[in-house]
Design a protein around this motif. Structure first.
Motif, PDB file in Angstrom:
ATOM      1  N   ILE A 204       0.898  -1.272   0.005  1.00 50.71           N
ATOM      2  CA  ILE A 204      -0.145  -0.169  -0.049  1.00 50.71           C
ATOM      3  C   ILE A 204       0.868   1.354  -0.005  1.00 50.71           C
ATOM      4  O   ILE A 204       0.596   2.219  -0.767  1.00 50.71           O
ATOM      5  N   LEU A 205       1.804   1.411   0.764  1.00 49.02           N
ATOM      6  CA  LEU A 205       2.702   2.483   0.975  1.00 49.02           C
ATOM      7  C   LEU A 205       3.701   2.651   0.140  1.00 49.02           C
ATOM      8  O   LEU A 205       4.519   3.562  -0.135  1.00 49.02           O
TER       9      LEU A 205
ATOM     10  N   VAL B 133      -8.556   8.270   8.598  1.00 49.90           N
ATOM     11  CA  VAL B 133      -7.970   9.573   8.443  1.00 49.90           C
ATOM     12  C   VAL B 133      -6.722   9.795   9.550  1.00 49.90           C
ATOM     13  O   VAL B 133      -5.834  10.337   9.032  1.00 49.90           O
ATOM     14  N   ASP B 134      -6.685   8.928  10.612  1.00 48.76           N
ATOM     15  CA  ASP B 134      -5.410   9.119  11.397  1.00 48.76           C
ATOM     16  C   ASP B 134      -4.378   8.600  10.947  1.00 48.76           C
ATOM     17  O   ASP B 134      -2.978   8.890  11.225  1.00 48.76           O
ATOM     18  N   ILE B 135      -4.300   7.511   9.704  1.00 59.46           N
ATOM     19  CA  ILE B 135      -3.263   7.086   9.078  1.00 59.46           C
ATOM     20  C   ILE B 135      -3.212   7.833   7.872  1.00 59.46           C
ATOM     21  O   ILE B 135      -2.321   7.268   6.771  1.00 59.46           O
ATOM     22  N   GLY B 136      -3.936   8.749   7.400  1.00 60.94           N
ATOM     23  CA  GLY B 136      -3.449   9.489   6.265  1.00 60.94           C
ATOM     24  C   GLY B 136      -4.073   9.128   4.895  1.00 60.94           C
ATOM     25  O   GLY B 136      -3.838   9.435   3.953  1.00 60.94           O
TER      26      GLY B 136
ATOM     27  N   THR C  83     -12.931  12.788  12.704  1.00 61.68           N
ATOM     28  CA  THR C  83     -12.288  12.939  13.888  1.00 61.68           C
ATOM     29  C   THR C  83     -11.580  11.798  14.456  1.00 61.68           C
ATOM     30  O   THR C  83     -10.590  11.721  15.197  1.00 61.68           O
ATOM     31  N   CYS C  84     -11.957  10.672  13.655  1.00 63.52           N
ATOM     32  CA  CYS C  84     -11.290   9.296  14.378  1.00 63.52           C
ATOM     33  C   CYS C  84     -11.753   8.966  15.875  1.00 63.52           C
ATOM     34  O   CYS C  84     -11.066   8.073  16.374  1.00 63.52           O
ATOM     35  N   ARG C  85     -12.533   9.610  16.433  1.00 56.22           N
ATOM     36  CA  ARG C  85     -12.906   9.582  17.892  1.00 56.22           C
ATOM     37  C   ARG C  85     -13.561   8.265  18.382  1.00 56.22           C
ATOM     38  O   ARG C  85     -14.186   7.615  17.360  1.00 56.22           O
TER      39      ARG C  85
END
Length: 285
Positions: free
Chosen positions: A108-109, A158-161, A188-190
């Motif tokens: 993936i990256l 979202v926290d990992i982009g 927000t990934c809350r």
């Protein structure tokens, strides 16, 4: 969307006497023809399979083997005439910690090649392959969702982009019916705790712990397994169809579906059983 909690399963109400008989079978045995690195499949009870995410030492994170094996596993289950219900849970303390970035980073990256267009096509093909695993994120892919009191849920991408791309953004709004809440969770990934998940409709019941939750899951699976497979499958197919179509289209589809399915012998047997029960009841009175 992955809950970091004990399991994902089902339950509904106290068992009927028939379901109690079904549930009181022998200890689970390994499912035939189901040998995987990341999953464990057992025949929990008659007509019921238990699929466990089985990497507890890695918090059941979804690695490359998982994405491949989920397809293989459920393709086999779909062709198993003896299976009428499946309970999905996670081995160990957590259900799943989502994607195993360490295992999948190279794909993936760090895709190979320096041509942006070719790399984009490669990534699109890879994402499409992962989407085929269960077409939606694992939580919303299940028909019924229960959790333990200590569960929490996150849309973590979202926290990992990146943007979630295996169904969360497409299906979660339809599951909980609150676009504002979906946006809040996704942006927000809350953490969404168990009580909020219950109130929003993401889960339908919350249990004190994993043991009670799984007991309830197998109770419901046993109840479902006593019903006509034709009736249960037909109901599910019509519910899924109606989710994305108008009422009129759903009714037309149901009429077309039942013009053949109403010919099942299950209906005749059910009517006969009902008549016999009524006659037996009248005789006792």
């Amino acid at each position: 969307m992955a809950p970091t909690h004990p399991g994902l399963s089902l339950s509904l109400r106290p068992m009927s006497s028939i379901a109690q008989d079904v549930a009181s079978t022998a200890a689970p045995r390994e499912g035939p023809d189901h040998n995987y690195e990341s999953l464990r499949v057992t025949a929990a009870q008659k007509h019921i399979l238990h699929v466990q995410l089985n990497r507890p030492e890695k918090r059941n994170a979804m690695n490359k083997a998982f994405w491949r094996e989920m397809v293989e596993c459920f393709n086999k289950i779909a062709q198993d005439p003896d299976c009428r219900a499946v309970v999905i849970s996670g081995a160990g303390k957590l259900f799943t910690a989502d994607i195993d970035l360490m295992d999948m980073a190279s794909e993936i990256l760090q895709p190979q090649g320096d041509d942006a267009a070719l790399t984009s096509w490669y990534l699109r093909s890879l994402i499409s392959k992962y989407q085929e695993t269960f077409s939606v994120d694992l939580i919303t892919a299940c028909d019924i969702r229960y959790c333990a009191q200590d569960a929490f849920f996150q849309v973590k991408e979202v926290d990992i982009g990146l943007a979630a791309d295996v169904g969360t953004l497409q299906r979660l709004p339809k599951v909980i019916g609150n676009k504002s809440l979906v946006n809040e969770l996704a942006f927000t990934c809350r953490k969404m705790m168990a009580d909020e998940a219950l109130g929003s409709g993401l889960v339908s019941r919350v249990f004190p712990d994993k043991v009670q939750m799984l007991d309830a899951a197998f109770t419901l699976a046993a109840e479902i397994s006593t019903k006509s497979p034709v009736a249960v499958q037909s109901t599910k197919i019509n519910l899924v169809y109606s989710r994305n179509h108008s009422v009129a289209e759903g009714l037309n589809y149901a009429a077309t579906w039942n013009m053949s399915m109403l010919q099942t012998q299950d209906i005749v047997k059910s009517v006969q059983a009902a008549v016999e029960n009524k006659l037996h009841g009248n005789f006792k009175v």
